[in-house]
Enzyme design. Structure first.
Site, PDB file in Angstrom:
ATOM      1  N   SER A 153     -14.519  -1.883   7.777  1.00 59.55           N
ATOM      2  CA  SER A 153     -13.919  -3.013   8.504  1.00 59.55           C
ATOM      3  C   SER A 153     -15.024  -3.736   9.260  1.00 59.55           C
ATOM      4  CB  SER A 153     -12.885  -2.508   9.504  1.00 59.55           C
ATOM      5  OG  SER A 153     -12.491  -3.555  10.371  1.00 59.55           O
ATOM      6  N   TYR A 167     -10.409   3.183  16.306  1.00 59.93           N
ATOM      7  CA  TYR A 167     -10.490   2.481  15.024  1.00 59.93           C
ATOM      8  C   TYR A 167     -11.891   1.928  14.766  1.00 59.93           C
ATOM      9  CZ  TYR A 167      -9.401  -0.806  11.262  1.00 59.93           C
ATOM     10  OH  TYR A 167      -9.382  -1.482  10.067  1.00 59.93           O
TER      11      TYR A 167
HETATM   12  N1  LIG Z   1      -5.417  -5.529   7.490  1.00 57.50           N
HETATM   13  C1  LIG Z   1      -6.617  -5.857   7.969  1.00 57.50           C
HETATM   14  O1  LIG Z   1      -6.788  -6.934   8.585  1.00 57.50           O
HETATM   15  C2  LIG Z   1      -7.789  -4.930   7.754  1.00 57.50           C
HETATM   16  C3  LIG Z   1      -9.067  -5.388   8.153  1.00 57.50           C
HETATM   17  C4  LIG Z   1     -10.167  -4.556   7.947  1.00 57.50           C
HETATM   18  C5  LIG Z   1     -10.005  -3.312   7.357  1.00 57.50           C
HETATM   19  N2  LIG Z   1      -8.760  -2.885   6.981  1.00 57.50           N
HETATM   20  C6  LIG Z   1      -8.668  -1.553   6.346  1.00 57.50           C
HETATM   21  O2  LIG Z   1      -8.057  -1.679   5.076  1.00 57.50           O
HETATM   22  C7  LIG Z   1      -7.358  -0.467   4.770  1.00 57.50           C
HETATM   23  C8  LIG Z   1      -5.915  -0.803   4.409  1.00 57.50           C
HETATM   24  O3  LIG Z   1      -5.320  -1.443   5.522  1.00 57.50           O
HETATM   25  P1  LIG Z   1      -3.973  -2.285   5.428  1.00 57.50           P
HETATM   26  O4  LIG Z   1      -4.119  -3.357   6.417  1.00 57.50           O
HETATM   27  O5  LIG Z   1      -3.641  -2.589   4.028  1.00 57.50           O
HETATM   28  O6  LIG Z   1      -2.964  -1.182   6.036  1.00 57.50           O
HETATM   29  P2  LIG Z   1      -1.442  -0.818   5.737  1.00 57.50           P
HETATM   30  O7  LIG Z   1      -0.689  -1.981   5.195  1.00 57.50           O
HETATM   31  O8  LIG Z   1      -0.965  -0.145   6.958  1.00 57.50           O
HETATM   32  O9  LIG Z   1      -1.558   0.255   4.535  1.00 57.50           O
HETATM   33  C9  LIG Z   1      -2.107   1.520   4.757  1.00 57.50           C
HETATM   34  C10 LIG Z   1      -1.931   2.365   3.511  1.00 57.50           C
HETATM   35  O10 LIG Z   1      -2.500   3.666   3.781  1.00 57.50           O
HETATM   36  C11 LIG Z   1      -1.505   4.672   3.577  1.00 57.50           C
HETATM   37  N3  LIG Z   1      -1.747   5.782   4.485  1.00 57.50           N
HETATM   38  C12 LIG Z   1      -1.763   5.760   5.845  1.00 57.50           C
HETATM   39  N4  LIG Z   1      -1.960   6.999   6.320  1.00 57.50           N
HETATM   40  C13 LIG Z   1      -2.088   7.815   5.240  1.00 57.50           C
HETATM   41  C14 LIG Z   1      -2.303   9.216   5.084  1.00 57.50           C
HETATM   42  N5  LIG Z   1      -2.377  10.055   6.135  1.00 57.50           N
HETATM   43  N6  LIG Z   1      -2.385   9.720   3.828  1.00 57.50           N
HETATM   44  C15 LIG Z   1      -2.267   8.892   2.749  1.00 57.50           C
HETATM   45  N7  LIG Z   1      -2.062   7.583   2.841  1.00 57.50           N
HETATM   46  C16 LIG Z   1      -1.972   7.046   4.071  1.00 57.50           C
HETATM   47  C17 LIG Z   1      -0.176   3.934   3.829  1.00 57.50           C
HETATM   48  O11 LIG Z   1       0.955   4.557   3.217  1.00 57.50           O
HETATM   49  P3  LIG Z   1       1.881   5.660   4.017  1.00 57.50           P
HETATM   50  O12 LIG Z   1       2.121   5.108   5.387  1.00 57.50           O
HETATM   51  O13 LIG Z   1       3.095   5.803   3.172  1.00 57.50           O
HETATM   52  O14 LIG Z   1       1.065   6.910   4.032  1.00 57.50           O
HETATM   53  C18 LIG Z   1      -0.466   2.589   3.156  1.00 57.50           C
HETATM   54  O15 LIG Z   1      -0.329   2.703   1.761  1.00 57.50           O
HETATM   55  C19 LIG Z   1      -7.487   0.423   5.996  1.00 57.50           C
HETATM   56  O16 LIG Z   1      -8.543   1.324   5.814  1.00 57.50           O
HETATM   57  C20 LIG Z   1      -7.818  -0.565   7.101  1.00 57.50           C
HETATM   58  O17 LIG Z   1      -8.511   0.030   8.152  1.00 57.50           O
HETATM   59  C21 LIG Z   1      -7.652  -3.664   7.181  1.00 57.50           C
END
Ligand SMILES: NC(=O)c1ccc[n+]([C@@H]2O[C@H](COP(=O)([O-])OP(=O)(O)OC[C@H]3O[C@@H](n4cnc5c(N)ncnc54)[C@H](OP(=O)(O)O)[C@@H]3O)[C@@H](O)[C@H]2O)c1
Length: 262
Positions: A153, A167
């Site tokens: 990130s 985070y």
């Molecule tokens: N959105 C942003 O602006 C942003 C920016 C920079 C980086 N990121 C990074 O991108 C990645 C995805 O983020 P997102 O925004 O798409 O988040 P999200 O919509 O909350 O999706 C998270 C995914 O991870 C799974 N997950 C969470 N805890 C887990 C566990 N203990 N075991 C297995 N699976 C797990 C969730 O499914 P379940 O809850 O069913 O387990 C879901 O499929 C993350 O690493 C985040 O830090 C996001």
């Protein structure tokens, strides 16, 4: 260069790909890109129903298989690896995308929140790589290395605007861990890189949008927009294909300039 050669350069057809957290958000977008590119793509998440449904929807365009797993523990990582080993001899591409966030004022910041974030974002990433090492090495060759793509990130190098202490620290850890593993695994023909997204409209960001409004979240972003699916798919396909085979230990910001020139 011929059109076919160009397609081969960025192609992932026939690869075995694992995308953690592939049931929604960034992971789903990346998984969808691999499925459409002709890779047999496994997605995992804790919520089995959501995972199955996402895989079913994505499988319309190719091969997508759901395996439910909790990657916050070493047992969960090993279990996922064992279930993959029952189906495949090797893994060409592992995308460690599953992640979570915790926001709380500094004085009250909970130990449970800290652990929740580090267990998934850092420990899970490390132990899933460890659990899949044999299968990654089985896919590796000098001309076509196996690939690990960790989702970091911009919060790992830009001081965040919100009180997300665990985070941002966890993402900085993912970045450094990736560089360390890139050096360690290079002789085995495994590359390790990071995609560091900026703001993307997933469940994670929608909560902030509801509180602050999209405009204020867009204000500091030089290109004036959120990161979109194609931005992330393009970066992932580059790192996973022949085009990216000489890249290892890199942190690729996909952030509309937010973390780099914002
Ligand atoms: N959105 C942003 O602006 C942003 C920016 C920079 C980086 N990121 C990074 O991108 C990645 C995805 O983020 P997102 O925004 O798409 O988040 P999200 O919509 O909350 O999706 C998270 C995914 O991870 C799974 N997950 C969470 N805890 C887990 C566990 N203990 N075991 C297995 N699976 C797990 C969730 O499914 P379940 O809850 O069913 O387990 C879901 O499929 C993350 O690493 C985040 O830090 C996001």
């Amino acid at each position: 260069m011929q059109t076919q050669q160009l397609k081969d350069l960025y192609g992932v057809a026939g690869k075995v790909v694992v995308v953690t957290g592939g049931s929604r958000g960034i992971g789903r977008a990346i998984a969808q890109g691999f499925v459409q590119g002709g890779a047999r793509t496994y997605i995992c998440a804790r919520d089995e129903q959501a995972c199955l449904q996402a895989a079913q929807e994505m499988a319309v365009g190719g091969e997508c298989v759901a395996i439910a797993a909790d990657l916050s523990t070493i047992e969960g990582c090993r279990d996922l690896a064992a279930r993959l080993a029952a189906k495949e001899t090797h893994v060409d591409v592992l995308v460690n995308n599953a992640g979570t966030i915790w926001t709380q004022p500094l004085a009250e910041y909970a130990e449970s929140g800290w652990s929740k974030v580090f267990d998934v974002n850092v420990k899970g990433t490390f132990f899933l790589i460890q659990s899949l090492l044999k299968m990654l090495k089985s896919a590796a060759s000098p001309q076509d290395p196996a690939r690990v793509i960790n989702i970091g990130s911009i919060g790992g190098f830009r001081v965040p605007d919100h009180e997300t202490y665990a985070y941002s620290a966890s993402k900085a850890a993912v970045h450094q861990l990736s560089k360390h593993l890139a050096r360690q695994l290079a002789p085995d023909g495994v590359t390790v890189n990071v995609i560091a997204p900026g703001r993307y409209r997933s469940e994670m960001l929608e909560k902030a949008i509801a509180l602050q409004g999209a405009e204020s979240l867009l204000a500091p972003i030089p290109l004036g927009r959120f990161v979109e699916d194609d931005d992330l798919v393009g970066a992932a396909l580059f790192l996973a294909s022949k085009a990216g085979s000489a890249v290892t230990g890199a942190i690729l910001p996909v952030d509309c300039g937010h973390g780099t020139v914002g």
